[in-house]
Write a protein that holds these residues in place. Structure first.
Motif, short mmCIF file in Angstrom:
data_model
loop_
_atom_site.label_atom_id
_atom_site.label_comp_id
_atom_site.label_asym_id
_atom_site.label_seq_id
_atom_site.Cartn_x
_atom_site.Cartn_y
_atom_site.Cartn_z
N SER A 42 0.87 -1.18 0.00
CA SER A 42 0.00 0.00 0.00
C SER A 42 0.91 1.23 0.00
CB SER A 42 -0.94 0.01 1.20
OG SER A 42 -0.21 0.07 2.40
N ALA A 44 1.51 5.47 1.13
CA ALA A 44 1.16 6.63 1.97
C ALA A 44 1.75 7.86 1.31
CB ALA A 44 1.71 6.46 3.37
N LYS A 62 -3.61 7.51 2.57
CA LYS A 62 -3.15 6.14 2.42
C LYS A 62 -4.12 5.39 1.53
CE LYS A 62 -1.28 6.00 7.10
NZ LYS A 62 -1.39 5.37 8.42
N ALA A 69 -3.91 7.60 -3.07
CA ALA A 69 -3.29 8.14 -1.86
C ALA A 69 -3.03 9.63 -2.01
CB ALA A 69 -1.99 7.39 -1.55
#
Length: 195
Positions: A42, A44, A62, A69
């Motif tokens: 993922s 951020a 995020k 994001a």
């Protein structure tokens, strides 16, 4: 598989709505969560938004994809915008901001000096509309803490009008013989001679 270049802040992006706000990606971090089938990635993002004329905001976002994001961070930055005083393209006085282990020092500078700062602080000051500032990041180098320490410092900055109102004196009394760089550097030189 090549890693994305995480530490660079991108070029400023102009947005058509909201009176030409300047958006800058300060930092994009890839986070890996280890699960049974392998790794799940993922992202951020840390984004600054400003109008280049005394309004600025930062936001974090995020998501599983970078564009999402960045979009979330931009929305949060727009909602968190606040005003900062810009006097002759610089900060009116020396100020230090702290957040966590991050510590940032902002110092006024003469016209023509430019913004002397690291990439995180530079992105914030450019978006706010400062053109001549000397800075030093003294604590953590974590982009989140440096950005938030810079925001704390900018929220503590007072214009001569604000100081005059707080002290109950006329503005002329506050700005009499007001030469930014001369006062700052003479104080710094005086403290070195006394040491």
């Amino acid at each position: 598989m090549s890693m994305p270049d995480r530490k660079k802040s991108g070029p400023p992006r102009k947005v058509s709505d909201d009176a030409q706000l300047i958006e800058k990606n300060i930092y994009v971090n890839r986070v890996a969560k280890v699960v049974k089938g392998g790794r799940r990635f993922s992202f951020a993002a840390l984004v600054v938004v400003g109008n280049g004329d005394g309004r600025i905001g930062i936001g974090q976002g995020k998501a599983n994809e970078v564009p999402e994001a960045v979009r979330k961070a931009t929305e949060r930055a727009r909602r968190s915008m606040f005003d900062v005083p810009v006097v002759d393209g610089t900060v009116p006085h020396v100020i230090e901001g702290r957040f966590g282990a991050g510590k940032v020092l902002l110092r006024p500078a003469n016209p023509g000096t430019g913004v002397i700062a690291g990439p995180v602080v530079r992105a914030l000051l450019d978006a706010a509309g400062y053109h001549n500032v000397l800075t030093k990041s003294l604590g953590s180098s974590n982009p989140y803490n440096v950005a938030k320490a810079t925001v704390v410092a900018l929220k503590l900055v007072e214009s001569p009008d604000m100081v005059a109102a707080r002290r109950g004196k006329p503005v002329e009394h506050i700005i009499a013989n007001y030469d930014l760089a001369h006062r700052v550097w003479s104080k710094a030189a005086g403290s070195k001679e006394n040491a």
